[in-house]
Design an enzyme around this catalytic site. Sequence first.
Site, PDB file in Angstrom:
ATOM      1  N   GLN A 195       0.866  -1.181   0.000  1.00 46.98           N
ATOM      2  CA  GLN A 195       0.000   0.000   0.000  1.00 46.98           C
ATOM      3  C   GLN A 195       0.902   1.230   0.000  1.00 46.98           C
ATOM      4  O   GLN A 195       1.429   1.640   1.034  1.00 46.98           O
ATOM      5  CB  GLN A 195      -0.926  -0.031   1.208  1.00 46.98           C
ATOM      6  CG  GLN A 195      -1.792  -1.285   1.283  1.00 46.98           C
ATOM      7  CD  GLN A 195      -2.757  -1.401   0.121  1.00 46.98           C
ATOM      8  OE1 GLN A 195      -3.715  -0.615   0.000  1.00 46.98           O
ATOM      9  NE2 GLN A 195      -2.534  -2.375  -0.752  1.00 46.98           N
ATOM     10  N   GLY A 236     -12.120   2.525   2.919  1.00 46.32           N
ATOM     11  CA  GLY A 236     -11.115   1.690   2.287  1.00 46.32           C
ATOM     12  C   GLY A 236     -10.116   2.481   1.457  1.00 46.32           C
ATOM     13  O   GLY A 236     -10.249   3.695   1.249  1.00 46.32           O
ATOM     14  N   HIS A 237      -9.120   1.766   0.955  1.00 50.14           N
ATOM     15  CA  HIS A 237      -8.049   2.438   0.219  1.00 50.14           C
ATOM     16  C   HIS A 237      -8.555   3.037  -1.099  1.00 50.14           C
ATOM     17  O   HIS A 237      -9.411   2.499  -1.771  1.00 50.14           O
ATOM     18  CB  HIS A 237      -6.870   1.499  -0.030  1.00 50.14           C
ATOM     19  CG  HIS A 237      -7.186   0.241  -0.783  1.00 50.14           C
ATOM     20  ND1 HIS A 237      -6.324  -0.815  -0.839  1.00 50.14           N
ATOM     21  CD2 HIS A 237      -8.267  -0.135  -1.511  1.00 50.14           C
ATOM     22  CE1 HIS A 237      -6.839  -1.780  -1.571  1.00 50.14           C
ATOM     23  NE2 HIS A 237      -8.018  -1.382  -1.988  1.00 50.14           N
ATOM     24  N   ASN A 238      -8.020   4.208  -1.397  1.00 47.22           N
ATOM     25  CA  ASN A 238      -8.318   4.951  -2.627  1.00 47.22           C
ATOM     26  C   ASN A 238      -9.756   5.436  -2.728  1.00 47.22           C
ATOM     27  O   ASN A 238     -10.209   5.833  -3.802  1.00 47.22           O
ATOM     28  CB  ASN A 238      -7.955   4.130  -3.862  1.00 47.22           C
ATOM     29  CG  ASN A 238      -6.471   3.837  -3.935  1.00 47.22           C
ATOM     30  OD1 ASN A 238      -6.041   2.719  -3.689  1.00 47.22           O
ATOM     31  ND2 ASN A 238      -5.667   4.856  -4.228  1.00 47.22           N
TER      32      ASN A 238
END
Length: 344
Positions: A195, A236-238
Amino acid sequence: MKLGDIALEYGCELRGDPDHAVTRVATLAAAEPDAVAFLANPAYRGQLAATRAGAVILTERDADASPVAALVTANPYLVYARLAARLHPLPAVAPGISPAAVLAADCELPASCAVAAGAVIDSGARLGERVQVGPNACIGRDVRIGDDSRLLAGVCVAAGSRIGARCVLHQGVVIGSDGFGNARTENGEWVKVPQLGAVRIGDDVEIGANTTIDRGAIDDTVIEDGVRLDNQIQVGHNVRIGAHTAIAALTGISGSTTIGRYCMIGGQVGFAGHLEIADHVVISGGTAVTHSIRRPGVYGGPASGPDEVSRWRRNAVRYQQLDDMAKRLRRLEKWAAQAQAGED
């Protein structure tokens, strides 16, 4: 503060003594003459007749029913919020660094900052003026935090994260932990996906207790200006959340979903990943959002996915009628079969 000054500052019509002074806010039921109350929800209208408040902030519709001075406005809750902040200001920052805090030699923080016991500030971190770092908070390597932001007890801001000015991060917030990225091998084993992004948070953002915002997989996770996140939300990511959107507790937003500006998301909403939600969307609590929403509007629904809320409500009523409708359908099928047999 005198009622006349309140009316002038917040654009209200005053019906009462302009020289009467108040010092605090209170509920309709508990207010005394030194307090201002407000009426925004019709559920509390029954308490108005007996209130002892010095004044009540309310709409034109309720003004004639007020037994005390009335501050009449189209948006009582907004006026109340601004007045409450005026009458009950936060304590000024008491600058200083606790001897029980741990600071890297090359971190940068002005003398106006306050750092509590147990806090850790890592190498290369840079804080703005009057930033408050609460007990046991952890500020990672190369983090940037803007002026007048407050990080309460136990907040963790991981390396490389950016937080704007005047933000509030409540107890237990985690910013910049690794996103949930895993690739599967032919044998069914998991390989962690690095990440590599960070988290960027704009100005005037408030994040509730124990909410977590994951760092991006490659690009950054972005929270724009003025966003309000309730307690225990997972981002969550992005993910990208547009300016001035508000999201209630226990909502989960899967990776790479974009939520537009000025949206309102109810509690326990679940978003699948890689969705796009338009600006000015309202989503009812408990909705499972499984596809993108391209148009502004009010949406809601169970696990089958969101629908326009008016149609969803009609269908929810019809669901209660399904058993009766099934019985009627069987009777019609039986009648049709008998009619067909008679023709034969």
